[in-house]
Design an enzyme around this catalytic site. Structure first.
Site, mmCIF file in Angstrom:
data_model
loop_
_atom_site.group_PDB
_atom_site.id
_atom_site.type_symbol
_atom_site.label_atom_id
_atom_site.label_comp_id
_atom_site.label_asym_id
_atom_site.label_seq_id
_atom_site.Cartn_x
_atom_site.Cartn_y
_atom_site.Cartn_z
ATOM 1 N N THR A 182 32.842 46.161 47.926
ATOM 2 C CA THR A 182 34.136 45.994 48.555
ATOM 3 C C THR A 182 35.181 46.586 47.640
ATOM 4 O OG1 THR A 182 35.726 44.410 49.402
ATOM 5 C CG2 THR A 182 34.424 43.701 47.553
ATOM 6 N N GLU A 271 46.631 47.295 55.534
ATOM 7 C CA GLU A 271 47.908 47.992 55.354
ATOM 8 C C GLU A 271 48.661 48.135 56.674
ATOM 9 O OE1 GLU A 271 47.042 50.758 51.435
ATOM 10 O OE2 GLU A 271 46.758 51.620 53.423
#
Length: 398
Positions: A182, A271
């Protein structure tokens, strides 16, 4: 097992500093230090351009499966930097080891930030000189880049009658599409556990946690998740022996809770995102296929755009399922938005438009897919795709 206030397990301390990789005196360097050498396990990005710190730390853990410290910097990824980048990773771990007066072979490094810039070693040296050791620090904040919030969790679990603490932090907001890793994730525990057992648990649990999130379909060069277990809880050593079955299962469940929680925090902080989406796939032929379908749904740009626009275009969900290699029954597919059926037995359901609109207007969206081909279940997590995502990444530069 229960979630408790954020704290570090016995024998772990941290520190943070502003080394200058970020502007405006933002924290951008940190370390995690155990009082004693800890058993270590790791999973890493499958990106073919693995960053120097990933290569370095992976090699270090593979050699002895132990760590005592991890040094982290944010704002410079030390990625695509060649031999010089590897040399800088090595120098960083040597400097940190000297400062901590521990074996350099027990000090890992991790970096996140802009790709293609050499690591400024004067900033590393300055940051190391500022780092202290404390039970409390803003380390979850110091490792962030474009993130809008910290990702951290602590759980307490009883292991064979002995209290054990598991604490995790992570960072990640963009360039999120993990494969066996990750964005940066660090988990610490005071449990006593065999190194091979810990690695097996992490490699297994990562598949249904971090590997089930996606924000933008882009895999970072710097991805890694590390787990350190220093044994300070003094429980009986956990291993694969039959005598440890129940205790190991309890610890595994606690580690799973931490990994899944951190993964969901990353997905929720995508985001520019407005909405968090969870896709649950039931009655699949296998867990692998259930996870595959769930991830295809949360990873589809068409579905992300649908959620941003709050439109009930469930045909995009059908498309995403169909492009996977999972077994399906074309005449028996069910799709639910929250508890509301949109498709039953592959036929459109005339759902109440106002109710659908109200659900799609919420910040958290839950989709459930029934494949009707088996008994396996899987989940994945993601977010919508917004104008803000383009704005953030159009302006992100070295």
């Amino acid at each position: 097992m229960q979630a408790i206030d954020f704290t570090w397990p016995k024998g772990f301390q941290t520190g943070t500093a502003h080394a200058g990789f970020k502007e405006d005196d933002q924290l951008d360097m940190a370390w995690i230090v155990s009082d004693v050498p800890a058993v270590a396990a790791g999973v890493y990005t499958k990106n073919q351009f693995q960053a120097a710190p990933v290569q370095f730390t992976k090699n270090l853990i593979n050699q002895n499966h132990k760590l005592q410290a991890v040094v982290i910097n944010s704002g410079n990824a030390n990625s695509f930097t060649g031999q010089e980048g590897l040399d800088h990773a090595d120098e960083t771990h040597q400097l940190a080891a000297n400062q901590l007066a521990i074996n350099p072979d027990l000090v890992a490094v991790a970096s996140t930030g802009v790709i293609g810039k050499q690591l400024e070693m004067e900033k590393i040296k300055g940051g190391l000189n500022q780092l202290s050791l404390t039970r409390k620090s803003d380390i979850a904040h110091a490792i962030l880049t474009t993130d809008s919030c910290e990702k951290k969790i602590t759980v307490a679990v009883m292991v064979a009658g002995q209290p054990v603490t598991i604490t995790g932090i992570a960072k990640g907001s963009g360039m999120i599409h993990p494969n066996v890793g990750t964005t940066l994730g660090f988990v610490t525990t005071d449990a006593s556990i065999a190194s091979e057992t810990l690695q097996d648990l992490l490699s297994d649990l990562i598949q249904s946690s971090f590997n089930q999130i996606t924000v933008d379909g882009c895999m970072s060069t710097n991805d890694m998740v590390l787990v350190l277990a220093n044994g300070q809880a003094e429980n009986e050593l956990l291993d694969q022996s039959s005598a440890q079955t129940d205790a190991l299962a309890d610890f595994k469940e606690g580690l799973k809770v931490v990994l899944v929680a951190l993964a969901k925090m990353v997905a929720k902080d995508g985001e520019g995102s407005n909405k968090f989406v969870q896709a649950t796939v039931v009655n699949a032929a296998s867990v692998v296929e259930a996870n595959q379908v769930a991830r295809a749904i949360v990873g589809s740009n068409l579905i992300k755009a649908m959620l941003f626009g709050e439109e009930n275009n469930w045909g995009r969900i059908v498309q995403a399922i169909g492009q996977t290699q999972a077994q399906i029954n074309p005449t028996h597919l069910d799709i639910y938005l929250a508890d509301m059926p949109l498709v039953k037995d592959s036929q459109k359901v005339l759902a109440d438009r106002d109710q659908v609109a109200a659900i799609l207007a919420e910040d958290d969206i839950n989709l459930t897919i029934d494949l009707h081909v088996g008994e396996a279940t899987g989940q994945a997590w993601g977010c919508d795709l917004t104008y803000k995502y383009v704005e953030i990444n159009a302006a992100y530069e070295g």
